[in-house]
Motif scaffolding. Structure first.
Motif, PDB file in Angstrom:
ATOM      1  N   THR A  52      35.929 145.490  11.071  1.00 25.33           N
ATOM      2  CA  THR A  52      35.744 144.917  12.400  1.00 25.33           C
ATOM      3  C   THR A  52      34.494 144.049  12.468  1.00 25.33           C
ATOM      4  O   THR A  52      34.428 143.130  13.257  1.00 25.33           O
ATOM      5  CB  THR A  52      35.661 146.013  13.465  1.00 25.33           C
ATOM      6  N   ALA A  53      33.518 144.352  11.652  1.00 22.34           N
ATOM      7  CA  ALA A  53      32.264 143.605  11.708  1.00 22.34           C
ATOM      8  C   ALA A  53      32.389 142.256  11.014  1.00 22.34           C
ATOM      9  O   ALA A  53      32.238 141.217  11.633  1.00 22.34           O
ATOM     10  CB  ALA A  53      31.138 144.433  11.094  1.00 22.34           C
ATOM     11  N   GLY A  54      32.649 142.257   9.736  1.00 20.04           N
ATOM     12  CA  GLY A  54      32.678 141.010   8.986  1.00 20.04           C
ATOM     13  C   GLY A  54      34.056 140.418   8.783  1.00 20.04           C
ATOM     14  O   GLY A  54      34.196 139.285   8.328  1.00 20.04           O
ATOM     15  N   GLY A  55      35.085 141.153   9.156  1.00 25.14           N
ATOM     16  CA  GLY A  55      36.442 140.642   8.977  1.00 25.14           C
ATOM     17  C   GLY A  55      36.893 140.611   7.540  1.00 25.14           C
ATOM     18  O   GLY A  55      37.818 139.862   7.186  1.00 25.14           O
ATOM     19  N   SER A  56      36.280 141.415   6.686  1.00 27.35           N
ATOM     20  CA  SER A  56      36.681 141.466   5.281  1.00 27.35           C
ATOM     21  C   SER A  56      38.043 142.134   5.162  1.00 27.35           C
ATOM     22  O   SER A  56      38.285 143.174   5.767  1.00 27.35           O
ATOM     23  CB  SER A  56      35.637 142.240   4.478  1.00 27.35           C
ATOM     24  N   THR A  57      38.941 141.519   4.387  1.00 25.91           N
ATOM     25  CA  THR A  57      40.292 142.040   4.253  1.00 25.91           C
ATOM     26  C   THR A  57      40.576 142.520   2.834  1.00 25.91           C
ATOM     27  O   THR A  57      39.956 142.071   1.868  1.00 25.91           O
ATOM     28  CB  THR A  57      41.327 140.979   4.634  1.00 25.91           C
ATOM     29  N   ASP A  58      41.549 143.410   2.751  1.00 26.65           N
ATOM     30  CA  ASP A  58      41.988 143.928   1.461  1.00 26.65           C
ATOM     31  C   ASP A  58      43.482 144.165   1.566  1.00 26.65           C
ATOM     32  O   ASP A  58      43.973 144.545   2.633  1.00 26.65           O
ATOM     33  CB  ASP A  58      41.257 145.225   1.120  1.00 26.65           C
ATOM     34  N   TYR A  59      44.191 143.921   0.465  1.00 30.79           N
ATOM     35  CA  TYR A  59      45.647 144.013   0.480  1.00 30.79           C
ATOM     36  C   TYR A  59      46.160 144.842  -0.693  1.00 30.79           C
ATOM     37  O   TYR A  59      45.585 144.834  -1.782  1.00 30.79           O
ATOM     38  CB  TYR A  59      46.266 142.612   0.379  1.00 30.79           C
ATOM     39  N   ALA A  60      47.275 145.498  -0.459  1.00 33.41           N
ATOM     40  CA  ALA A  60      47.982 146.140  -1.559  1.00 33.41           C
ATOM     41  C   ALA A  60      48.506 145.050  -2.495  1.00 33.41           C
ATOM     42  O   ALA A  60      48.870 143.964  -2.047  1.00 33.41           O
ATOM     43  CB  ALA A  60      49.134 146.987  -1.026  1.00 33.41           C
ATOM     44  N   ASP A  61      48.552 145.352  -3.776  1.00 38.47           N
ATOM     45  CA  ASP A  61      49.023 144.366  -4.747  1.00 38.47           C
ATOM     46  C   ASP A  61      50.428 143.876  -4.416  1.00 38.47           C
ATOM     47  O   ASP A  61      50.761 142.712  -4.641  1.00 38.47           O
ATOM     48  CB  ASP A  61      49.006 144.962  -6.156  1.00 38.47           C
ATOM     49  N   SER A  62      51.243 144.758  -3.868  1.00 36.98           N
ATOM     50  CA  SER A  62      52.639 144.421  -3.604  1.00 36.98           C
ATOM     51  C   SER A  62      52.809 143.377  -2.506  1.00 36.98           C
ATOM     52  O   SER A  62      53.888 142.786  -2.384  1.00 36.98           O
ATOM     53  CB  SER A  62      53.421 145.690  -3.229  1.00 36.98           C
ATOM     54  N   VAL A  63      51.784 143.142  -1.701  1.00 38.17           N
ATOM     55  CA  VAL A  63      51.918 142.186  -0.600  1.00 38.17           C
ATOM     56  C   VAL A  63      50.973 140.995  -0.716  1.00 38.17           C
ATOM     57  O   VAL A  63      51.036 140.077   0.108  1.00 38.17           O
ATOM     58  CB  VAL A  63      51.715 142.876   0.773  1.00 38.17           C
ATOM     59  N   LYS A  64      50.112 141.010  -1.713  1.00 35.57           N
ATOM     60  CA  LYS A  64      49.156 139.903  -1.871  1.00 35.57           C
ATOM     61  C   LYS A  64      49.895 138.590  -2.027  1.00 35.57           C
ATOM     62  O   LYS A  64      50.873 138.499  -2.765  1.00 35.57           O
ATOM     63  CB  LYS A  64      48.263 140.144  -3.092  1.00 35.57           C
ATOM     64  N   GLY A  65      49.420 137.591  -1.313  1.00 30.81           N
ATOM     65  CA  GLY A  65      50.039 136.279  -1.358  1.00 30.81           C
ATOM     66  C   GLY A  65      51.186 136.118  -0.382  1.00 30.81           C
ATOM     67  O   GLY A  65      51.659 134.997  -0.179  1.00 30.81           O
ATOM     68  N   ARG A  66      51.659 137.204   0.201  1.00 31.13           N
ATOM     69  CA  ARG A  66      52.770 137.138   1.161  1.00 31.13           C
ATOM     70  C   ARG A  66      52.351 137.561   2.564  1.00 31.13           C
ATOM     71  O   ARG A  66      52.856 137.030   3.551  1.00 31.13           O
ATOM     72  CB  ARG A  66      53.924 138.033   0.686  1.00 31.13           C
ATOM     73  N   PHE A  67      51.447 138.512   2.660  1.00 30.65           N
ATOM     74  CA  PHE A  67      51.011 139.036   3.954  1.00 30.65           C
ATOM     75  C   PHE A  67      49.594 138.558   4.226  1.00 30.65           C
ATOM     76  O   PHE A  67      48.760 138.464   3.324  1.00 30.65           O
ATOM     77  CB  PHE A  67      51.008 140.565   3.953  1.00 30.65           C
ATOM     78  N   THR A  68      49.323 138.287   5.503  1.00 25.41           N
ATOM     79  CA  THR A  68      47.983 137.893   5.929  1.00 25.41           C
ATOM     80  C   THR A  68      47.581 138.700   7.151  1.00 25.41           C
ATOM     81  O   THR A  68      48.310 138.741   8.150  1.00 25.41           O
ATOM     82  CB  THR A  68      47.920 136.397   6.271  1.00 25.41           C
ATOM     83  N   LEU A  69      46.427 139.321   7.044  1.00 29.82           N
ATOM     84  CA  LEU A  69      45.907 140.158   8.127  1.00 29.82           C
ATOM     85  C   LEU A  69      44.813 139.395   8.861  1.00 29.82           C
ATOM     86  O   LEU A  69      43.956 138.769   8.238  1.00 29.82           O
ATOM     87  CB  LEU A  69      45.343 141.445   7.535  1.00 29.82           C
ATOM     88  N   SER A  70      44.854 139.462  10.178  1.00 32.35           N
ATOM     89  CA  SER A  70      43.812 138.823  10.967  1.00 32.35           C
ATOM     90  C   SER A  70      43.525 139.659  12.199  1.00 32.35           C
ATOM     91  O   SER A  70      44.282 140.580  12.533  1.00 32.35           O
ATOM     92  CB  SER A  70      44.241 137.406  11.380  1.00 32.35           C
ATOM     93  N   ARG A  71      42.420 139.353  12.861  1.00 32.84           N
ATOM     94  CA  ARG A  71      42.017 140.148  14.024  1.00 32.84           C
ATOM     95  C   ARG A  71      41.398 139.254  15.075  1.00 32.84           C
ATOM     96  O   ARG A  71      40.589 138.379  14.758  1.00 32.84           O
ATOM     97  CB  ARG A  71      41.023 141.230  13.613  1.00 32.84           C
TER      98      ARG A  71
END
Length: 125
Positions: A52-71
């Motif tokens: 919530t502070a810096g907006g740093s994201t992390d993804y499961a390998d299975s969704v990298k490049g396909r899913f995008t998380l934002s807030r």
């Protein structure tokens, strides 16, 4: 903290969906939010997370490049844009908000995970 998900549905393989998670209540002590998913007969797995502070994201390998998380901090809403969906993405997607332990003035909190009710995503082949 209350979490309400929306945006699930039925889509063909290769299609897209955008999930939303709206947070309300005492959200000031939440330090991270995430999407998990659980398919029938499988363990719950972490899909993506965001601080919530810096907006740093992390993804499961299975969704990298396909899913995008934002807030959207102003709206206390988290979004998961899911592109190029595959049948193996079929699951109930659950929103999570994490509160670390700590104190604010004289009020102290235990570490706790809040969960939404989930939204179903079905990807047909």
């Amino acid at each position: 903290v209350q979490l309400v998900e929306s945006g699930g549905g039925l889509v063909q393989a290769g299609g897209s969906l955008r999930l939303s998670c709206a947070a309300s209540g005492r959200t000031s002590r939440i330090n991270a939010m995430a999407w998990y998913r659980q398919a029938p007969g499988k363990r719950r797995e972490l899909v993506a997370s965001i601080t919530t502070a810096g907006g740093s994201t992390d993804y499961a390998d299975s969704v990298k490049g396909r899913f995008t998380l934002s807030r959207d901090n102003a709206e206390n809403t988290m979004y998961l844009q899911m592109n190029n969906l595959k049948p193996e993405d079929t699951a109930v997607y659950l929103c999570n908000a994490h509160r670390p332990s700590g104190c604010s003035g004289s009020v102290c909190y235990n570490e706790f995970d809040f969960w939404g009710q989930g939204t179903r995503v079905t990807v047909s082949s």
